[in-house]
Motif scaffolding. Structure first.
Motif, PDB file in Angstrom:
ATOM      1  N   THR A   1       0.343  -1.180   0.352  1.00 11.28           N
ATOM      2  CA  THR A   1       0.397   0.006  -0.173  1.00 11.28           C
ATOM      3  C   THR A   1       0.184   1.510   0.159  1.00 11.28           C
ATOM      4  N   ALA A   2       2.401   1.216   0.073  1.00 11.08           N
ATOM      5  CA  ALA A   2       3.329   2.374   0.152  1.00 11.08           C
ATOM      6  C   ALA A   2       3.450   2.807  -1.090  1.00 11.08           C
ATOM      7  N   ARG A   3       3.172   1.731  -2.208  1.00  6.56           N
ATOM      8  CA  ARG A   3       3.467   1.599  -3.380  1.00  6.56           C
ATOM      9  C   ARG A   3       2.488   1.912  -4.049  1.00  6.56           C
ATOM     10  N   VAL A   4       3.153   2.771  -6.044  1.00  3.92           N
ATOM     11  CA  VAL A   4       1.413   2.691  -6.209  1.00  3.92           C
ATOM     12  C   VAL A   4       2.404   2.441  -7.448  1.00  3.92           C
ATOM     13  N   VAL A   5       0.724   1.164  -8.216  1.00  2.00           N
ATOM     14  CA  VAL A   5       0.994   0.932  -9.301  1.00  2.00           C
ATOM     15  C   VAL A   5       1.258   1.516 -10.722  1.00  2.00           C
ATOM     16  N   ILE A   6       2.365   2.071 -11.944  1.00  2.30           N
ATOM     17  CA  ILE A   6       1.839   2.396 -12.647  1.00  2.30           C
ATOM     18  C   ILE A   6       2.202   2.413 -14.049  1.00  2.30           C
ATOM     19  N   PRO A   7       1.477   2.414 -14.935  1.00  2.00           N
ATOM     20  CA  PRO A   7       1.243   1.600 -16.066  1.00  2.00           C
ATOM     21  C   PRO A   7       2.700   1.953 -16.796  1.00  2.00           C
ATOM     22  N   GLU A   8       3.491   1.828 -17.158  1.00  2.00           N
ATOM     23  CA  GLU A   8       4.039   1.982 -18.791  1.00  2.00           C
ATOM     24  C   GLU A   8       3.824   2.613 -18.993  1.00  2.00           C
ATOM     25  N   PRO A   9       4.300   3.165 -19.841  1.00  2.00           N
ATOM     26  CA  PRO A   9       4.245   5.180 -20.305  1.00  2.00           C
ATOM     27  C   PRO A   9       3.874   4.480 -21.724  1.00  2.00           C
ATOM     28  N   THR A  10       2.996   5.593 -21.750  1.00  2.00           N
ATOM     29  CA  THR A  10       1.496   5.427 -23.297  1.00  2.00           C
ATOM     30  C   THR A  10       1.755   5.609 -24.756  1.00  2.00           C
ATOM     31  N   GLY A  11       3.410   6.547 -24.531  1.00  2.00           N
ATOM     32  CA  GLY A  11       3.507   7.080 -25.983  1.00  2.00           C
ATOM     33  C   GLY A  11       2.488   7.927 -25.927  1.00  2.00           C
ATOM     34  N   ASN A  12       2.310   8.692 -25.256  1.00  2.00           N
ATOM     35  CA  ASN A  12       1.245   9.755 -26.069  1.00  2.00           C
ATOM     36  C   ASN A  12       2.253  10.444 -25.832  1.00  2.00           C
ATOM     37  N   LEU A  13       2.279  12.085 -27.134  1.00  2.00           N
ATOM     38  CA  LEU A  13       2.340  12.790 -27.172  1.00  2.00           C
ATOM     39  C   LEU A  13       3.206  13.645 -25.901  1.00  2.00           C
ATOM     40  N   GLU A  14       2.215  14.242 -25.250  1.00  2.00           N
ATOM     41  CA  GLU A  14       2.184  14.884 -24.156  1.00  2.00           C
ATOM     42  C   GLU A  14       3.213  14.475 -23.228  1.00  2.00           C
ATOM     43  N   VAL A  15       3.135  12.831 -22.815  1.00  2.00           N
ATOM     44  CA  VAL A  15       4.300  12.392 -21.651  1.00  2.00           C
ATOM     45  C   VAL A  15       5.918  12.734 -22.626  1.00  2.00           C
ATOM     46  N   ASP A  16       5.872  12.091 -23.613  1.00  2.00           N
ATOM     47  CA  ASP A  16       6.897  12.280 -24.905  1.00  2.00           C
ATOM     48  C   ASP A  16       7.862  13.751 -24.518  1.00  2.00           C
ATOM     49  N   GLU A  17       6.939  14.560 -24.764  1.00  2.00           N
ATOM     50  CA  GLU A  17       8.057  16.080 -24.647  1.00  2.00           C
ATOM     51  C   GLU A  17       8.221  15.727 -23.460  1.00  2.00           C
ATOM     52  N   ALA A  18       6.881  15.530 -22.110  1.00  2.00           N
ATOM     53  CA  ALA A  18       7.388  16.195 -20.738  1.00  2.00           C
ATOM     54  C   ALA A  18       8.722  15.136 -20.822  1.00  2.00           C
ATOM     55  N   ASN A  19       8.718  14.381 -21.197  1.00  2.00           N
ATOM     56  CA  ASN A  19      10.118  13.500 -20.349  1.00  2.00           C
ATOM     57  C   ASN A  19      11.440  14.387 -21.389  1.00  2.00           C
ATOM     58  N   GLN A  20      11.305  14.704 -22.433  1.00  2.00           N
ATOM     59  CA  GLN A  20      12.065  15.883 -22.906  1.00  2.00           C
ATOM     60  C   GLN A  20      13.134  17.100 -22.019  1.00  2.00           C
ATOM     61  N   ILE A  21      11.687  17.790 -21.834  1.00  2.00           N
ATOM     62  CA  ILE A  21      12.020  19.128 -20.324  1.00  2.00           C
ATOM     63  C   ILE A  21      12.259  17.827 -19.151  1.00  2.00           C
ATOM     64  N   TRP A  22      11.354  16.447 -18.944  1.00  2.00           N
ATOM     65  CA  TRP A  22      12.334  16.404 -17.526  1.00  2.00           C
ATOM     66  C   TRP A  22      14.066  15.957 -17.941  1.00  2.00           C
ATOM     67  N   ALA A  23      14.087  15.617 -19.562  1.00  2.00           N
ATOM     68  CA  ALA A  23      15.511  15.615 -19.631  1.00  2.00           C
ATOM     69  C   ALA A  23      16.332  16.482 -19.247  1.00  2.00           C
TER      70      ALA A  23
ATOM     71  N   GLY B   1      19.421   9.682 -12.156  1.00  2.00           N
ATOM     72  CA  GLY B   1      19.106   9.516 -13.291  1.00  2.00           C
ATOM     73  C   GLY B   1      18.378   8.614 -14.500  1.00  2.00           C
ATOM     74  N   ASP B   2      17.811   6.978 -13.977  1.00  2.00           N
ATOM     75  CA  ASP B   2      17.135   6.670 -14.799  1.00  2.00           C
ATOM     76  C   ASP B   2      15.648   7.046 -14.499  1.00  2.00           C
ATOM     77  N   SER B   3      15.161   8.754 -13.929  1.00  2.00           N
ATOM     78  CA  SER B   3      13.481   8.518 -13.597  1.00  2.00           C
ATOM     79  C   SER B   3      13.267   9.169 -14.953  1.00  2.00           C
ATOM     80  N   GLN B   4      11.814   9.151 -14.880  1.00  2.00           N
ATOM     81  CA  GLN B   4      10.961   9.671 -16.140  1.00  2.00           C
ATOM     82  C   GLN B   4       9.402   9.620 -15.847  1.00  2.00           C
ATOM     83  N   VAL B   5       8.870  10.234 -16.563  1.00  2.00           N
ATOM     84  CA  VAL B   5       7.252  10.987 -16.930  1.00  2.00           C
ATOM     85  C   VAL B   5       6.711   9.827 -16.498  1.00  2.00           C
ATOM     86  N   VAL B   6       5.790   9.393 -16.758  1.00  2.00           N
ATOM     87  CA  VAL B   6       4.822   8.479 -16.806  1.00  2.00           C
ATOM     88  C   VAL B   6       3.175   9.155 -16.952  1.00  2.00           C
ATOM     89  N   ALA B   7       2.337  10.160 -16.227  1.00  2.00           N
ATOM     90  CA  ALA B   7       2.186  10.234 -16.327  1.00  2.00           C
ATOM     91  C   ALA B   7       1.797  11.154 -16.010  1.00  2.00           C
TER      92      ALA B   7
END
Length: 537
Positions: free
Chosen positions: A407-429, A447-453
């Motif tokens: 319960t202390a963790r959240v189940v996050i789906p795999e990145p959806t490939g959504n355009l908005e998530v991809d652009e957010a990942n560019q900014i996050w990089a 290092g290996d963190s990424q935007v997933v939602a």
């Protein structure tokens, strides 16, 4: 006749000649006119703003044969003697070289016992008073607290915070301001005219800007320029003398950065460095020019210090760069100015920084994805941690109570490939790259963190390890640094949540067991065979 420096030759001899300190002059003159003369004054402010000159003017106004007067006559014997430094009743002491308790006792405390010889008051002017030792301040305290009626103290300092509160509370404080660019330019023009020097206005502006609000610094630079040039002084000679970069060259660099012209940036920096310009001075020239361009972009009056041609050039560069890019470049160069002094190869580093900034400006701003009807496409939003227990289980799976650690963790789906998530990942990089320059530990953790939602301005960052997510979540300063970097790069305020990816369970559940090849008596026998133990009874 001995040579006299310009800042001494043109030192203000009347209150009306003192430029840029009207608030101080008005208070002092009102006090003299009304007879409310303090026994101790404290002049504080940056160097070269007229503190010592004002102290001498005040001494003349108080001791003038026609006074006390709000404006010294400069004709009587006392005024003349104070001007040339020969008045026996006006003591000037430099605390930077006479800071000991014995100096204070011999030069001040003992001298206060005697009445003035020729003047109305005995005036003690102590320059850089903050340099006095603690014992010297203690020796001075009693005298300043209850001085004889014929004693006036005038203390001057550039570091007000270092003056003990016991001294401050017994003095009438006057704060001197830095000179404005217009005031400095006007003063320099007056001195140049008095010296018979022909100098063009842009050259005066360049000197005034480098003086950083100090009259003495400005006159010192002007004196150096006069000694090293012949005929009319042009702005190019000022740039060479001060190691500055010409405005037109700075404009070319800024436009090249805006357009992502890497060859142009490299060529310009190389040419400037070949002329012997220091990389830090190059960076300062860029920041000064950006300040002027910003004022023009926001229609802020420059006070008439720029001619028509210069104003037109500023407007042109402002239009080519654009306000959003202008502010972004200023922000990045301001950060670079903080660290350039610690760089081993500053020229190469500055060149790489300019190239990096130019490439950042070429990235398209993130845009929300649109459907054919113009409606924002839905995005997958992870379940908040407190609602993890409410996630519906598949019908085929039996319903079980979640464990505490789940319960202390959240189940996050795999990145959806959504355009908005991809652009957010560019900014996050880009955010991670900027933070990595500030902290190696931050670089390792992110290092290996990424935007997933993403939904609106709510961003979810996923880490591969729970410990990394906890490290960020439990550090308010780390979160503040991340939020600030994200806002600076994206231009928007993100609401960031952090979570860790949950590894899939094995078929046998979460428990990990070790299967032993043998057990019981057979295991004992195997141990004996391995370690060579004999039979025991």
């Amino acid at each position: 006749m001995a040579f006299v420096s310009l800042y001494r030759k043109y030192r203000s001899q009347t209150f009306s000649d003192l430029i840029g300190q009207n608030h101080v002059v008005k208070t002092l003159q009102n006090g003299i006119s009304s007879g409310r003369i303090a026994h101790a004054y404290l002049f504080t402010g940056p160097r070269g703003t007229g503190k010592t000159s004002t102290a001498r003017l005040l001494a003349k106004a108080l001791c003038c044969e026609k006074g006390p007067v709000s404006e010294p006559c400069n004709e009587c014997s006392i005024c003349k003697s104070i001007t040339d430094g020969s008045c026996v009743d006006v003591y000037e002491m430099d605390a930077a070289s006479e800071a000991g308790v014995d100096d204070v006792r011999d030069n001040i405390v003992n001298a206060t016992e005697y009445r003035p010889m020729v003047a109305r008051f005995k005036v003690f002017i102590i320059d850089e008073v903050h340099d006095l030792s603690n014992k010297a301040f203690d020796a001075l305290l009693k005298t300043i607290e209850e001085p004889p009626e014929h004693i006036i103290f005038i203390l001057a300092t550039t570091e007000f915070s270092k003056v003990p509160p016991t001294i401050r509370s017994r003095c009438q404080k006057h704060e001197f301001h830095r000179a404005s660019l217009a005031d400095l330019t006007s003063r320099l023009a007056h001195v140049a005219k008095g010296e018979g020097v022909d100098i063009e206005p842009p050259a005066l502006t360049a000197i005034a800007r480098m003086a950083d609000g100090g009259y003495r610094d400005a006159l010192t630079v002007l004196e150096q320029v006069i000694l090293t040039t012949e005929g009319k002084v042009e702005v190019g000679q000022i740039y060479d003398q001060l190691g500055l970069v010409a405005d037109e060259v700075v404009d070319k660099i800024l436009v090249a950065v805006r357009e992502g012209n890497v060859p142009g940036i490299t060529k310009l920096v190389h040419e400037i460095a070949r002329l012997g310009r220091d990389p830090r001075m190059i960076l300062e020239s860029l920041l000064y020019r950006l300040a002027d361009i910003t004022r023009v972009a926001y229609n802020i009056d420059l006070g008439g210090i720029v001619d028509a041609a210069g104003d037109a050039a500023l407007h042109e560069v402002s239009t080519r760069i654009g306000i959003p890019n202008l502010l972004a470049i200023r922000s990045e160069l301001s950060q670079a100015h903080k660290v350039i002094r610690d760089i081993t190869l500053p020229r190469l580093w500055l060149e790489s920084e300019l190239i990096r900034i130019s490439q950042l400006l070429q990235l398209p701003p993130p845009k929300p994805p649109q459907t054919s009807a113009g409606v924002k496409a839905p995005v997958v939003q992870p379940t908040p941690p407190k609602q993890a227990s409410e996630v519906k289980q598949p019908e085929s799976a039996p319903k079980t109570e979640p464990k505490a650690e789940e319960t202390a963790r959240v189940v996050i789906p795999e990145p959806t490939g959504n355009l908005e998530v991809d652009e957010a990942n560019q900014i996050w990089a880009r955010v991670k790259a900027e933070l990595a320059k500030m902290s190696k530990l931050m670089a390792m953790r992110l290092g290996d963190s990424q935007v997933v939602a993403i939904e609106g301005m709510n961003i979810t960052i996923q880490f591969s390890r729970q410990m990394d997510a906890d490290w960020v979540s439990e550090g308010p300063k780390r979160q503040a640094a991340i939020n600030e970097a994200a806002k600076r790069i994206s231009g928007k305020q993100w609401q960031i949540q952090y979570c860790a990816a949950v590894k899939p369970k094995s078929d046998n559940g979460d428990a990990h067991t070790v299967e032993l090849a043998s057990e019981g008596q057979k295991l004992v026998q195997m141990a004996r065979d391995v370690f060579g133990a004999g039979d025991t009874k």
